[in-house]
Design a protein around this motif. Structure first.
Motif, PDB file in Angstrom:
ATOM      1  N   MET A  52       0.832  -1.171   0.000  1.00 41.75           N
ATOM      2  CA  MET A  52       0.000   0.000   0.000  1.00 41.75           C
ATOM      3  C   MET A  52       0.879   1.237   0.000  1.00 41.75           C
ATOM      4  SD  MET A  52      -1.565   0.109   3.849  1.00 41.75           S
ATOM      5  CE  MET A  52      -0.551  -0.412   5.186  1.00 41.75           C
ATOM      6  N   LEU A  53       0.387   2.269  -0.577  1.00 40.32           N
ATOM      7  CA  LEU A  53       1.046   3.568  -0.601  1.00 40.32           C
ATOM      8  C   LEU A  53       0.226   4.487   0.287  1.00 40.32           C
ATOM      9  CD1 LEU A  53       3.227   5.384  -1.859  1.00 40.32           C
ATOM     10  CD2 LEU A  53       1.602   5.880  -3.679  1.00 40.32           C
ATOM     11  N   VAL A  54       0.880   5.038   1.306  1.00 39.33           N
ATOM     12  CA  VAL A  54       0.133   5.832   2.282  1.00 39.33           C
ATOM     13  C   VAL A  54       0.827   7.150   2.579  1.00 39.33           C
ATOM     14  CG1 VAL A  54      -0.738   3.745   3.385  1.00 39.33           C
ATOM     15  CG2 VAL A  54       1.260   4.853   4.323  1.00 39.33           C
ATOM     16  N   ASP A  55       0.057   8.064   3.101  1.00 38.22           N
ATOM     17  CA  ASP A  55       0.582   9.277   3.705  1.00 38.22           C
ATOM     18  C   ASP A  55       0.222   9.147   5.177  1.00 38.22           C
ATOM     19  OD1 ASP A  55       1.326  11.753   4.538  1.00 38.22           O
ATOM     20  OD2 ASP A  55      -0.145  12.860   3.343  1.00 38.22           O
ATOM     21  N   ALA A  56       1.197   8.764   5.998  1.00 43.82           N
ATOM     22  CA  ALA A  56       0.938   8.524   7.414  1.00 43.82           C
ATOM     23  C   ALA A  56       1.983   9.269   8.229  1.00 43.82           C
ATOM     24  CB  ALA A  56       1.000   7.036   7.719  1.00 43.82           C
ATOM     25  N   ASN A  57       1.512  10.047   9.173  1.00 43.18           N
ATOM     26  CA  ASN A  57       2.423  10.789  10.026  1.00 43.18           C
ATOM     27  C   ASN A  57       1.731  11.062  11.354  1.00 43.18           C
ATOM     28  OD1 ASN A  57       0.734  13.088   9.592  1.00 43.18           O
ATOM     29  ND2 ASN A  57       1.756  13.400   7.647  1.00 43.18           N
ATOM     30  N   ASP A  58       2.287  11.990  12.110  1.00 41.29           N
ATOM     31  CA  ASP A  58       1.705  12.287  13.407  1.00 41.29           C
ATOM     32  C   ASP A  58       0.397  13.078  13.317  1.00 41.29           C
ATOM     33  OD1 ASP A  58       3.368  14.273  12.389  1.00 41.29           O
ATOM     34  OD2 ASP A  58       3.788  15.131  14.346  1.00 41.29           O
ATOM     35  N   TYR A  59      -0.010  13.467  12.098  1.00 40.27           N
ATOM     36  CA  TYR A  59      -1.282  14.171  11.891  1.00 40.27           C
ATOM     37  C   TYR A  59      -2.421  13.223  11.527  1.00 40.27           C
ATOM     38  CZ  TYR A  59       1.623  18.335  11.654  1.00 40.27           C
ATOM     39  OH  TYR A  59       2.508  19.318  11.930  1.00 40.27           O
ATOM     40  N   GLY A  60      -2.111  12.064  10.959  1.00 44.46           N
ATOM     41  CA  GLY A  60      -3.146  11.124  10.550  1.00 44.46           C
ATOM     42  C   GLY A  60      -2.651  10.212   9.445  1.00 44.46           C
ATOM     43  N   GLN A  61      -3.554   9.451   8.873  1.00 50.40           N
ATOM     44  CA  GLN A  61      -3.210   8.485   7.846  1.00 50.40           C
ATOM     45  C   GLN A  61      -4.173   8.604   6.669  1.00 50.40           C
ATOM     46  OE1 GLN A  61      -4.419   7.189  10.986  1.00 50.40           O
ATOM     47  NE2 GLN A  61      -2.453   7.694  11.849  1.00 50.40           N
ATOM     48  N   GLU A  62      -3.613   8.480   5.477  1.00 52.97           N
ATOM     49  CA  GLU A  62      -4.428   8.470   4.263  1.00 52.97           C
ATOM     50  C   GLU A  62      -3.887   7.373   3.350  1.00 52.97           C
ATOM     51  OE1 GLU A  62      -5.621  11.318   0.484  1.00 52.97           O
ATOM     52  OE2 GLU A  62      -4.483  12.155   2.143  1.00 52.97           O
ATOM     53  N   ILE A  63      -4.752   6.479   2.906  1.00 52.25           N
ATOM     54  CA  ILE A  63      -4.370   5.433   1.970  1.00 52.25           C
ATOM     55  C   ILE A  63      -4.428   6.029   0.567  1.00 52.25           C
ATOM     56  CG2 ILE A  63      -4.855   3.102   1.128  1.00 52.25           C
ATOM     57  CD1 ILE A  63      -4.130   3.219   4.127  1.00 52.25           C
ATOM     58  N   LEU A  64      -3.297   6.097  -0.109  1.00 55.57           N
ATOM     59  CA  LEU A  64      -3.234   6.680  -1.444  1.00 55.57           C
ATOM     60  C   LEU A  64      -3.424   5.631  -2.533  1.00 55.57           C
ATOM     61  CD1 LEU A  64      -0.202   9.030  -0.812  1.00 55.57           C
ATOM     62  CD2 LEU A  64      -2.630   9.600  -0.697  1.00 55.57           C
ATOM     63  N   GLY A  65      -3.073   4.400  -2.234  1.00 53.99           N
ATOM     64  CA  GLY A  65      -3.220   3.307  -3.191  1.00 53.99           C
ATOM     65  C   GLY A  65      -2.789   2.010  -2.540  1.00 53.99           C
ATOM     66  N   LYS A  66      -3.191   0.898  -3.131  1.00 59.05           N
ATOM     67  CA  LYS A  66      -2.793  -0.409  -2.600  1.00 59.05           C
ATOM     68  C   LYS A  66      -2.887  -1.441  -3.702  1.00 59.05           C
ATOM     69  CE  LYS A  66      -7.394  -1.443  -0.824  1.00 59.05           C
ATOM     70  NZ  LYS A  66      -8.206  -1.695   0.343  1.00 59.05           N
ATOM     71  N   SER A  67      -2.136  -2.504  -3.538  1.00 60.72           N
ATOM     72  CA  SER A  67      -2.158  -3.614  -4.477  1.00 60.72           C
ATOM     73  C   SER A  67      -3.527  -4.284  -4.454  1.00 60.72           C
ATOM     74  CB  SER A  67      -1.077  -4.632  -4.085  1.00 60.72           C
ATOM     75  OG  SER A  67      -1.246  -5.841  -4.795  1.00 60.72           O
ATOM     76  N   SER A  68      -3.927  -4.802  -5.573  1.00 62.97           N
ATOM     77  CA  SER A  68      -5.200  -5.539  -5.621  1.00 62.97           C
ATOM     78  C   SER A  68      -5.128  -6.827  -4.804  1.00 62.97           C
ATOM     79  CB  SER A  68      -5.577  -5.846  -7.072  1.00 62.97           C
ATOM     80  OG  SER A  68      -4.571  -6.628  -7.686  1.00 62.97           O
ATOM     81  N   ASP A  69      -3.924  -7.244  -4.434  1.00 63.65           N
ATOM     82  CA  ASP A  69      -3.748  -8.443  -3.592  1.00 63.65           C
ATOM     83  C   ASP A  69      -4.101  -8.178  -2.124  1.00 63.65           C
ATOM     84  OD1 ASP A  69      -2.852  -9.814  -5.819  1.00 63.65           O
ATOM     85  OD2 ASP A  69      -0.737  -9.563  -5.328  1.00 63.65           O
ATOM     86  N   VAL A  70      -4.135  -6.919  -1.728  1.00 66.65           N
ATOM     87  CA  VAL A  70      -4.451  -6.578  -0.339  1.00 66.65           C
ATOM     88  C   VAL A  70      -5.948  -6.760  -0.126  1.00 66.65           C
ATOM     89  CG1 VAL A  70      -4.464  -4.738   1.389  1.00 66.65           C
ATOM     90  CG2 VAL A  70      -2.529  -4.958  -0.183  1.00 66.65           C
ATOM     91  N   GLN A  71      -6.284  -7.647   0.784  1.00 67.84           N
ATOM     92  CA  GLN A  71      -7.686  -7.976   1.029  1.00 67.84           C
ATOM     93  C   GLN A  71      -8.317  -7.132   2.134  1.00 67.84           C
ATOM     94  OE1 GLN A  71      -9.374 -10.230  -0.963  1.00 67.84           O
ATOM     95  NE2 GLN A  71      -7.461 -10.071  -2.109  1.00 67.84           N
TER      96      GLN A  71
END
Length: 51
Positions: free
Chosen positions: A1-20
């Protein structure tokens, strides 16, 4: 998965289709800021299934 995660919060920007898992579950997994970044730094972290 591609994320923007830091001490402010988390946002999922993208992920593999294999991630269930849904985005809310993925956000919970990285909620503790596993890379420890702050001040809007952008490290690269590989998260994978433990085998």
């Amino acid at each position: 998965m591609l994320v923007d995660a830091n001490d402010y919060g988390q946002e999922i920007l993208g992920k593999s289709s294999d991630v269930q898992l849904n985005n809310e579950t993925l956000k919970e997994i990285i909620k503790d800021n596993p890379a420890g970044q702050e001040r809007e730094l952008t490290p690269l972290v590989l998260i994978r299934k433990k085998i």
